[in-house]
Enzyme design. Structure first.
Site, short mmCIF file in Angstrom:
data_model
loop_
_atom_site.label_atom_id
_atom_site.label_comp_id
_atom_site.label_asym_id
_atom_site.label_seq_id
_atom_site.Cartn_x
_atom_site.Cartn_y
_atom_site.Cartn_z
N ALA A 1 -80.42 -10.42 -61.95
CA ALA A 1 -80.90 -10.52 -60.49
C ALA A 1 -81.12 -8.89 -60.11
CB ALA A 1 -79.63 -10.89 -59.59
N ASN A 34 -69.55 -5.30 -62.83
CA ASN A 34 -69.71 -4.95 -64.38
C ASN A 34 -68.45 -3.91 -64.71
OD1 ASN A 34 -71.86 -6.23 -65.10
ND2 ASN A 34 -73.26 -4.55 -64.24
N ASN A 87 -85.02 -5.35 -69.66
CA ASN A 87 -83.94 -6.01 -70.70
C ASN A 87 -84.79 -6.41 -71.92
OD1 ASN A 87 -82.09 -5.31 -68.64
ND2 ASN A 87 -81.36 -7.44 -68.50
N LYS A 142 -68.15 -9.34 -71.70
CA LYS A 142 -69.45 -9.04 -70.92
C LYS A 142 -69.46 -7.49 -71.23
CE LYS A 142 -72.57 -8.66 -67.89
NZ LYS A 142 -72.09 -8.62 -66.49
N SER A 191 -78.99 -3.55 -63.94
CA SER A 191 -78.46 -2.76 -62.94
C SER A 191 -78.35 -1.23 -63.01
CB SER A 191 -77.03 -3.12 -62.33
OG SER A 191 -76.10 -3.13 -63.65
N ASN A 220 -72.91 -5.34 -71.44
CA ASN A 220 -73.45 -4.01 -70.68
C ASN A 220 -73.39 -2.70 -71.66
OD1 ASN A 220 -71.68 -5.64 -68.14
ND2 ASN A 220 -73.92 -5.34 -68.09
O1 KPL Z 1 -75.13 -7.22 -66.09
C1 KPL Z 1 -76.28 -7.17 -66.27
C2 KPL Z 1 -76.56 -5.82 -65.64
O2 KPL Z 1 -77.83 -5.70 -65.30
O3 KPL Z 1 -75.82 -5.28 -65.17
C3 KPL Z 1 -77.18 -8.03 -67.14
C4 KPL Z 1 -76.50 -9.13 -67.64
C5 KPL Z 1 -77.19 -6.90 -68.53
C6 KPL Z 1 -78.35 -8.39 -66.63
O4 KPL Z 1 -79.23 -7.17 -66.40
#
Ligand code: KPL
Length: 293
Positions: free
Chosen positions: A121, A95, A197, A179, A249, A183
């Site tokens: 995930a 990320n 979320n 992205k 995350s 985030n």
């Molecule tokens: O990238 C993510 C993260 O949690 O870091 C998302 C796509 C927001 C999924 O939770």
């Protein structure tokens, strides 16, 4: 294919490779647990295989995937640099921003790919990951490389099996900013509010998310990247809906008192905005609030 780490996204990649019967090696980092089980969206459990002995050096036919936290990439590249061939394809999967700069520093001769995903995930415990929300993965080069054309279809097909659907992006910097926007809006808010979320669909968060989007679009534009400002809010809300059952995350990092990726996410926007003389009060507030935890 070599997948490093025991994180949630690495778990999805390993399970995808195993289900597709692709040979892979899951490599555990020092002082980390082995992931054992990955629960798919349909509830099926994949038991991960582990190579019993470590490899000395990777060759040009090995692919190295680093699905790590943004702040772990620098150290990982420094270590792996000595253990790979100059032709070994490397995929940085994290990320936030900073991957291109780190790859340029540590692996200037290798074909380095960048990947970013909106799949949800979650690590349920030290050895189990659950796939909590459907997403997609963007893939592109960190910088141009003579082997890029030859490797693109091979690496895309691998990633498609691991964590598809995959879109190849020539404009990877735009994909990374897209992205980043998601985030910036979802991660700190879910961590601060201690919610999944899906809770961000609640109208009480709408104004904050909208302002985060505006600030990120403005900063991206000043950095030469055009984001679709009109649809930015809708893009965030689509990921909110698709990963409603996920804890982000950053939520997980804060809840487990681990370092978060805030510096590479809202921190990156604040830093770039400062350089360009743009005010980003909402991203700054979220950044400082996470730093203060
Ligand atoms: O990238 C993510 C993260 O949690 O870091 C998302 C796509 C927001 C999924 O939770």
């Amino acid at each position: 294919m070599n997948i490093v780490g025991s994180g949630a996204i690495g778990g999805l990649c390993a399970a995808g490779a195993q289900r597709a019967n692709l040979p892979y090696r899951a490599i555990v980092r020092e002082h980390s647990n082995k992931l054992r089980f990955v629960e798919g969206l349909d509830g099926t459990i994949t038991h991960l295989d582990y190579a019993e002995h470590d490899i000395a050096k990777l060759g040009e036919h090995d692919v190295l995937i680093l699905p790590l936290k943004a702040f772990q990439i620098g150290d990982a590249l420094q270590q792996w640099q000595k253990r790979i061939n100059k032709a070994t394809p490397v995929i940085l999967f994290h990320n936030g921003m900073g991957g291109t700069e780190l790859a340029t520093t540590w692996l200037p001769d290798n074909p380095v790919f960048l990947a970013t995903t909106s799949h949800g995930a979650l690590k349920l415990n030290a050895d189990t990951v659950k796939h909590t929300g459907m997403g997609s993965t963007m893939l592109g080069m960190a910088f141009s490389h003579p082997l890029a054309e030859k490797l693109q279809p091979v690496v895309t097909a691998l990633m498609e099996a691991c964590i598809g659907p995959v879109t190849w992006r020539e404009d990877m910097q735009t994909a990374l900013w897209q992205k980043l926007l998601i985030n910036c809006a979802i991660n700190p808010l879910t961590a601060l509010e201690n919610v999944k979320n899906g809770a961000l669909a609640n109208p009480q968060y709408r104004a904050t998310i909208q302002l985060v989007c505006q600030e990120v679009c403005l900063t991206a534009q000043a950095c030469g990247v055009q984001l679709d400002e009109e649809n930015a809010l809708e893009q965030v809300l689509t990921v909110v809906r698709n990963t409603a059952e996920n804890y982000s995350s950053m939520h997980q990092d804060i809840a487990h008192r681990r370092p978060s990726e805030i510096d590479a996410i809202n921190g990156y926007v604040v830093q770039q905005a400062q350089k360009k003389g743009i005010d980003v009060p909402v991203n700054t507030r979220l950044f400082l609030a996470i730093k203060a935890l």
